[in-house]
Design a protein around this motif. Structure first.
Motif, PDB file in Angstrom:
ATOM      1  N   GLY B  80       0.794  -1.217   0.000  1.00 21.93           N
ATOM      2  CA  GLY B  80       0.000   0.000   0.000  1.00 21.93           C
ATOM      3  C   GLY B  80       0.830   1.273   0.000  1.00 21.93           C
ATOM      4  N   PHE B  81       2.106   1.181   0.384  1.00 20.73           N
ATOM      5  CA  PHE B  81       2.919   2.391   0.525  1.00 20.73           C
ATOM      6  C   PHE B  81       4.114   2.439  -0.438  1.00 20.73           C
ATOM      7  CE2 PHE B  81       1.623   5.055   4.093  1.00 20.73           C
ATOM      8  CZ  PHE B  81       0.622   4.284   4.656  1.00 20.73           C
ATOM      9  N   CYS B  82       4.487   1.289  -0.997  1.00 17.76           N
ATOM     10  CA  CYS B  82       5.782   1.245  -1.692  1.00 17.76           C
ATOM     11  C   CYS B  82       5.814   2.132  -2.941  1.00 17.76           C
ATOM     12  CB  CYS B  82       6.167  -0.200  -2.027  1.00 17.76           C
ATOM     13  SG  CYS B  82       5.099  -1.019  -3.216  1.00 17.76           S
ATOM     14  N   ASP B  83       4.646   2.462  -3.517  1.00 14.54           N
ATOM     15  CA  ASP B  83       4.651   3.326  -4.697  1.00 14.54           C
ATOM     16  C   ASP B  83       4.428   4.797  -4.340  1.00 14.54           C
ATOM     17  OD1 ASP B  83       1.249   2.844  -5.966  1.00 14.54           O
ATOM     18  OD2 ASP B  83       2.058   3.042  -3.936  1.00 14.54           O
ATOM     19  N   SER B  84       4.542   5.109  -3.056  1.00 16.93           N
ATOM     20  CA  SER B  84       4.432   6.522  -2.658  1.00 16.93           C
ATOM     21  C   SER B  84       5.703   7.266  -3.070  1.00 16.93           C
ATOM     22  CB  SER B  84       4.252   6.633  -1.146  1.00 16.93           C
ATOM     23  OG  SER B  84       4.401   7.986  -0.749  1.00 16.93           O
ATOM     24  N   PRO B  85       5.536   8.432  -3.686  1.00 12.52           N
ATOM     25  CA  PRO B  85       6.732   9.189  -4.123  1.00 12.52           C
ATOM     26  C   PRO B  85       7.536   9.719  -2.933  1.00 12.52           C
ATOM     27  CG  PRO B  85       4.748  10.489  -4.466  1.00 12.52           C
ATOM     28  CD  PRO B  85       4.288   9.115  -4.042  1.00 12.52           C
ATOM     29  N   TYR B  86       6.939   9.673  -1.730  1.00 17.25           N
ATOM     30  CA  TYR B  86       7.612  10.257  -0.571  1.00 17.25           C
ATOM     31  C   TYR B  86       8.417   9.231   0.223  1.00 17.25           C
ATOM     32  CZ  TYR B  86       4.359  14.020  -1.612  1.00 17.25           C
ATOM     33  OH  TYR B  86       3.669  15.018  -2.242  1.00 17.25           O
ATOM     34  N   LEU B  87       8.254   7.964  -0.104  1.00 13.13           N
ATOM     35  CA  LEU B  87       8.928   6.923   0.677  1.00 13.13           C
ATOM     36  C   LEU B  87      10.273   6.614   0.029  1.00 13.13           C
ATOM     37  CD1 LEU B  87       8.746   5.088   3.082  1.00 13.13           C
ATOM     38  CD2 LEU B  87       7.398   3.479   1.733  1.00 13.13           C
TER      39      LEU B  87
END
Lengths: 287, 171
Positions: B80-87
């Motif tokens: 759910g988070f791995c494609d966040s540009p901020y991570l």
């Protein structure tokens, strides 16, 4: 892994590991938890998991005790579902007893009796043998003369409660409403509003009538008749006195048409309780 | 995991440790497998990171009184988070661990009324809307988290109040 950090413990209650195959049980618990959350959650509260586990163990116990031995020695999952089917079968039997209880009310009831009779319907609406077969999802306030064993749970508890309820109702239906009302008013006072059992005074009164050599349906004894009955209970020979009380209880059952073995043992137990209580109230001079 | 009262024997303790170790090993295997998906976004846990995240998850479950008996929510959180540009990779392990802890906390807060997917979505919305701030995710209430997921990030009432006081002071 440091033991100090370990806050995890086995979900399997102590003493059960030897009876159930641990791997199969855990796999089944994981499966049932997934079904319970409908796949929407990978985690549940620990209390929920414990409840689910207790439901599984309850059904496994039911399977062991069921008359159908076809799943004995089968894998845990198969035995569990056999236990669920057994719980459903017992639930259907309990529903029949409940229908009977609603049809055959005693001639005199109190608020606790009526409200509990209505409340029992909730059990059949909410009982969930698939997940929580050990639960009793209803309020049971009316106190039986001889309560159900605390060792019973779920539908087994309900079955036994209804069986005792029907036994008491059948006994009371054989008696006159007016005499019962007078008996209760003398015994309890405001019997309608109190959380009291209606069978106990009637069983005791009928037993005393039998001891006093009076018709058991008479229920209300004169002072002299009551003293005659008490004298028998207070006699020096305790064994003979107890035997007389049991014989009186059997006569009560015969006169009131309570022929079943369970009804008779129920009445005998009430008579024995009366015997113990009255013996304890003996005058010191009689000892 | 589940709590049991009463005295336990050495053998029971040993069996329980073995059981917990097995479940932990299973999660670690899941984390290694999900590395293959997160690697596409430049995010990977090394072996120490896998061990650390698994341990943080175990602790979070214990602290929140929850158990996972089948799979774990951690791979879903990663997905759910791995494609966040901020991570970013340099803070991946710590951010992931904090999100895992927040996840189980919010599951309890929601009374299990939110599915895993709904909660992860709400957390991701808040994370992205706050420019990749884990503090914004963990320092809020469940209501605010869900509101943000529904309506977009809004100022917290306390922040609104503080902003208003500052404005009144200037005037």
């Amino acid at each position: 892994m440091e033991k100090a950090d370990l806050t995890v413990v086995s979900p399997i209650p102590s003493g059960r590991l030897g009876e159930e195959h641990e791997e199969e049980l855990l796999a089944l618990l994981a499966e049932r938890t997934g079904r319970y959350t409908m796949g929407d959650s990978t985690s549940v509260r620990a209390e929920t998991a414990v409840r689910l586990l207790n439901g599984i163990l309850f059904c496994l116990e039911l399977e062991k005790r069921s008359a159908d031995a076809s799943t004995r020695g089968a894998p845990t999952r198969e035995r569990f579902f056999a236990g669920v089917r057994e719980a459903q079968r017992l639930q259907r039997r309990a529903a029949l007893l409940y229908a009977q209880a609603k049809r055959w009310e005693p001639p005199v009831v109190n608020l606790a009796y009526s409200e509990t009779l209505d409340a029992l319907a909730e059990f059949f609406r909410r009982y969930d043998p698939d997940f929580f077969a050990q639960d009793i999802p209803c309020a049971i306030d009316y106190p039986l003369c001889q309560p159900v064993s605390e060792r019973l749970a779920g539908v087994e508890y309900m079955l036994d409660y209804l069986r005792r309820w029907l036994t008491e109702s059948a006994f009371l239906r054989a008696l006159d409403a007016g005499l019962l009302r007078a008996l209760y008013e003398g015994y309890y006072g405001d019997y309608n509003d109190l959380l009291v059992n209606l069978y106990l005074p009637a069983a005791e009164a009928a037993t005393l009538c039998a001891l006093a050599d009076q018709p058991v349906r008479k229920l209300l004894l004169s002072t002299t008749e009551r003293e005659n009955a008490a004298r028998l209970i207070w006699s020096e020979d305790g064994i003979a006195a107890q035997s007389a009380v049991l014989t009186a209880a059997r006569r009560v059952c015969e006169e009131l048409g309570q022929g079943g073995g369970f009804a008779r043992s129920y009445a005998e137990q009430a008579a024995l309780d009366l015997f113990v209580r009255l013996r304890a109230r003996r005058e010191p001079a009689n000892r | 995991m589940l709590c049991r009262k009463g005295r336990r024997s050495y053998m029971e303790d040993k069996k329980e440790v073995a059981l917990a170790e097995r479940w932990e090993a299973r999660l670690q295997a899941e984390l290694r497998a999900v590395n293959e998906r997160s690697a596409r976004f430049g995010l990977m846990l090394n072996e120490q990171g896998v061990t650390n995240v698994a341990a943080r998850r175990r602790a979070a479950l214990a602290e929140t009184g929850r158990v996972e008996l089948g799979g774990s929510a951690v791979p879903a959180i990663i997905d759910g988070f791995c494609d966040s540009p901020y991570l970013q990779q340099d803070e991946y392990e710590e951010t992931l661990s904090a999100l895992v802890e927040a996840f189980y906390y919010y599951k309890n807060e929601s009374g299990d009324r939110l599915t895993d997917g709904e909660l992860i979505c709400a957390m991701r919305e808040r994370y992205d809307a706050s420019g990749g701030s884990v503090e914004a995710v963990i320092g809020t209430t469940l209501d605010a988290l869900c509101r943000a997921a529904k309506h977009g990030l809004q100022e917290e009432p306390e922040q609104e109040e503080a902003a208003k006081e500052e404005t009144d002071g200037e005037s």
